[in-house]
Design a protein around this motif. Sequence first.
Motif, mmCIF file in Angstrom:
data_model
loop_
_atom_site.group_PDB
_atom_site.id
_atom_site.type_symbol
_atom_site.label_atom_id
_atom_site.label_comp_id
_atom_site.label_asym_id
_atom_site.label_seq_id
_atom_site.Cartn_x
_atom_site.Cartn_y
_atom_site.Cartn_z
ATOM 1 N N TYR A 143 -9.989 11.611 9.148
ATOM 2 C CA TYR A 143 -9.836 11.238 7.738
ATOM 3 C C TYR A 143 -9.073 9.918 7.699
ATOM 4 N N MET A 144 -9.595 8.952 6.939
ATOM 5 C CA MET A 144 -8.990 7.625 6.900
ATOM 6 C C MET A 144 -8.760 7.196 5.459
ATOM 7 N N CYS A 145 -7.558 6.686 5.178
ATOM 8 C CA CYS A 145 -7.252 6.163 3.850
ATOM 9 C C CYS A 145 -6.329 4.962 4.001
ATOM 10 N N VAL A 146 -6.207 4.201 2.913
ATOM 11 C CA VAL A 146 -5.397 2.978 2.979
ATOM 12 C C VAL A 146 -4.699 2.755 1.649
ATOM 13 N N GLY A 147 -3.455 2.311 1.713
ATOM 14 C CA GLY A 147 -2.692 1.962 0.520
ATOM 15 C C GLY A 147 -2.545 0.456 0.417
ATOM 16 N N GLY A 148 -2.516 -0.059 -0.807
ATOM 17 C CA GLY A 148 -2.328 -1.497 -1.001
ATOM 18 C C GLY A 148 -3.590 -2.251 -1.328
ATOM 19 N N LEU A 149 -4.675 -1.543 -1.598
ATOM 20 C CA LEU A 149 -5.904 -2.185 -2.064
ATOM 21 C C LEU A 149 -6.643 -1.208 -2.986
ATOM 22 N N PRO A 150 -7.464 -1.676 -3.902
ATOM 23 C CA PRO A 150 -7.833 -3.075 -4.118
ATOM 24 C C PRO A 150 -6.752 -3.893 -4.805
ATOM 25 N N LYS A 151 -5.767 -3.237 -5.447
ATOM 26 C CA LYS A 151 -4.674 -3.966 -6.081
ATOM 27 C C LYS A 151 -3.476 -3.956 -5.149
ATOM 28 N N SER A 152 -3.009 -5.142 -4.800
ATOM 29 C CA SER A 152 -1.914 -5.243 -3.831
ATOM 30 C C SER A 152 -0.617 -4.712 -4.430
ATOM 31 N N ASN A 153 0.236 -4.183 -3.588
ATOM 32 C CA ASN A 153 1.564 -3.737 -4.002
ATOM 33 C C ASN A 153 2.495 -3.694 -2.799
ATOM 34 N N ARG A 154 3.801 -3.596 -3.075
ATOM 35 C CA ARG A 154 4.803 -3.544 -2.000
ATOM 36 C C ARG A 154 5.181 -2.113 -1.673
ATOM 37 N N THR A 155 4.676 -1.165 -2.429
ATOM 38 C CA THR A 155 5.094 0.225 -2.277
ATOM 39 C C THR A 155 4.214 1.020 -1.320
ATOM 40 N N ASN A 156 3.093 0.440 -0.873
ATOM 41 C CA ASN A 156 2.109 1.250 -0.148
ATOM 42 C C ASN A 156 2.609 1.869 1.163
ATOM 43 N N PRO A 157 3.512 1.246 1.957
ATOM 44 C CA PRO A 157 3.982 1.951 3.165
ATOM 45 C C PRO A 157 4.673 3.276 2.840
ATOM 46 N N ILE A 158 5.492 3.264 1.786
ATOM 47 C CA ILE A 158 6.222 4.476 1.393
ATOM 48 C C ILE A 158 5.252 5.519 0.845
ATOM 49 N N GLU A 159 4.318 5.082 0.032
ATOM 50 C CA GLU A 159 3.358 6.010 -0.574
ATOM 51 C C GLU A 159 2.468 6.661 0.481
ATOM 52 N N VAL A 160 2.055 5.898 1.481
ATOM 53 C CA VAL A 160 1.206 6.465 2.535
ATOM 54 C C VAL A 160 1.985 7.481 3.369
ATOM 55 N N ILE A 161 3.269 7.232 3.622
ATOM 56 C CA ILE A 161 4.098 8.220 4.324
ATOM 57 C C ILE A 161 4.216 9.500 3.494
ATOM 58 N N LEU A 162 4.372 9.354 2.187
ATOM 59 C CA LEU A 162 4.443 10.534 1.316
ATOM 60 C C LEU A 162 3.141 11.333 1.364
ATOM 61 N N VAL A 163 2.017 10.624 1.433
ATOM 62 C CA VAL A 163 0.718 11.298 1.581
ATOM 63 C C VAL A 163 0.695 12.096 2.884
ATOM 64 N N ALA A 164 1.131 11.469 3.975
ATOM 65 C CA ALA A 164 1.132 12.131 5.285
ATOM 66 C C ALA A 164 2.020 13.371 5.283
ATOM 67 N N LEU A 165 3.179 13.269 4.640
ATOM 68 C CA LEU A 165 4.094 14.414 4.575
ATOM 69 C C LEU A 165 3.473 15.565 3.783
ATOM 70 N N GLU A 166 2.781 15.248 2.709
ATOM 71 C CA GLU A 166 2.132 16.309 1.918
ATOM 72 C C GLU A 166 0.992 16.956 2.701
ATOM 73 N N MET A 167 0.298 16.172 3.518
ATOM 74 C CA MET A 167 -0.749 16.734 4.374
ATOM 75 C C MET A 167 -0.154 17.754 5.346
ATOM 76 N N LEU A 168 0.952 17.385 5.983
ATOM 77 C CA LEU A 168 1.593 18.297 6.939
ATOM 78 C C LEU A 168 2.182 19.518 6.239
ATOM 79 N N GLU A 169 2.730 19.291 5.036
ATOM 80 C CA GLU A 169 3.291 20.409 4.259
ATOM 81 C C GLU A 169 2.193 21.417 3.898
ATOM 82 N N TYR A 170 1.023 20.898 3.562
ATOM 83 C CA TYR A 170 -0.126 21.749 3.231
ATOM 84 C C TYR A 170 -0.510 22.626 4.429
ATOM 85 N N ILE A 171 -0.592 22.023 5.596
ATOM 86 C CA ILE A 171 -0.934 22.775 6.814
ATOM 87 C C ILE A 171 0.157 23.787 7.146
#
Length: 482
Positions: A143-171
């Motif tokens: 599964y592949m996803c990306v933060g920071g496009l199509p609209k650029s932002n400075r928050t995407n590293p943090i948001e992607v980590i939060l996504v990863a944590l929720e994935m692990l929490e789900y499992i």
Amino acid sequence: MCQYKKITIIEFLSSSVFNLILLIAVIIISFFFFMYVKKKKNLETQLKEKTKELLLEKERTDKLLANVLPKSAADELRTKGRATSKIFDFVTVLFCDIEGFTKIAEQLNPEVLVDRLDSYYFYFDNVVEKYNIEKIKTIGDAYMCVGGLPKSNRTNPIEVILVALEMLEYIKNLKQTQSTIWDLRIGIHTGAVIGGVIGQKRLTFDIWGDTVNTASRMESSGESGRINISEQTHKYVKDFFICEYRGKMPVKYKGNVDMYFVNGIRPELSEGSLFKPNGLFNLKFQFVRIQDLEKEVIALTEKYFPDYLTYHSLKHTIDLYSKAELYGRAEKLEKSEMIILITAALVHDIYFFETKINKGAELISIEKLLLNFKYSEHQIKDIFQLINAIAKPFEALSLSQKIIVDAEYDCFGRIDFFNILKRRFDEEKFFDSHLDWDKWLRFQYSFFQEYDFYTFTASRLREISKENQLKFLENKLNLLLS
């Protein structure tokens, strides 16, 4: 006598035949007209139904495109017939893989396998949508996803980590009830990518570049049930998450690369578990997100603000924002109040444009803008209160109100004070052609006599004393009288 009656009867009969023919003609014309109107009405009804069907079909197509492509790429495809590739300078790519999937696939019934994968990906899709992350694709168990496009932002590293944590929490939660749940291996890297639509018949949005390859290596170099990130991502997220340094790990084609495991949110920023952010996390995150709000405000100002706004301009926005932040930090304002203060300063001129010029046309809506940047309704209310405090400088009560008033009227302590007054007069005269410079300047002089900076910081940083400033204004007024 008889001859006269005979003529009358013939005329009468002729007249009756004519009227009958005329009546029949009217009936026939009316019938055909009725049929024409009925047919026209039927055609209009059919046209409306067809139009409705076409609109529904367009809506379905748009939704399908939105599910397959980022909005900007879908819009470009609709308008131009093709979507161009673009460079995205700052994005964060996540790769997620199921541990030992090949072996699992050999042992499971295909229907069970697909159902299990579908349940995983359905949840992951909801999570990435929650954080405005763009899903790129799934390939088998990847599964592949990306933060920071199509609209650029400075928050995407943090948001992607939060996504990863929720994935692990789900499992983790699934494992409490099911023993056969699969483990995930997640890799994340931050950098630049090229993104674009590929294919002619089956359109796909994809990304390419070294960042994608490195993220993939982070995943393959990780461990089951863990999030492995690069040094590049680490420097953007280290203040929010517990990061365990792994050392320099060998990566194919790249040599030894610094890697970190993310073990969860920092304890002081988490609530209940290391996977759930608390209010302090969200507040700290807002200070990162405001960098994106800055860019949005600048873009809106450059796009919509007319030239006759000689005072409420981008320059004034930057001055007010920087001064409010400087005074707020110097006066040791609480962080929760600080975010409200600098936001109010940042959007003050946008608010002026919305209420003075835009007047309900909704080119810009401050409330919608702030909601898009995740401000709460309570925060938005406080922001509006601070903006309104500028209009009533002598009624400032709270420290935040005093700071933003001092930041707005800091020109009273500046050497270029008179030039700023002139710009403000020029702007106000555009709205009121009868405005008199002499009377207006006298009003400013009177206001300045009464007003003193509230904060020690504003007083200490003034470039010219109040006495000298008043003398300067007196000289200008005397010149007008002479």
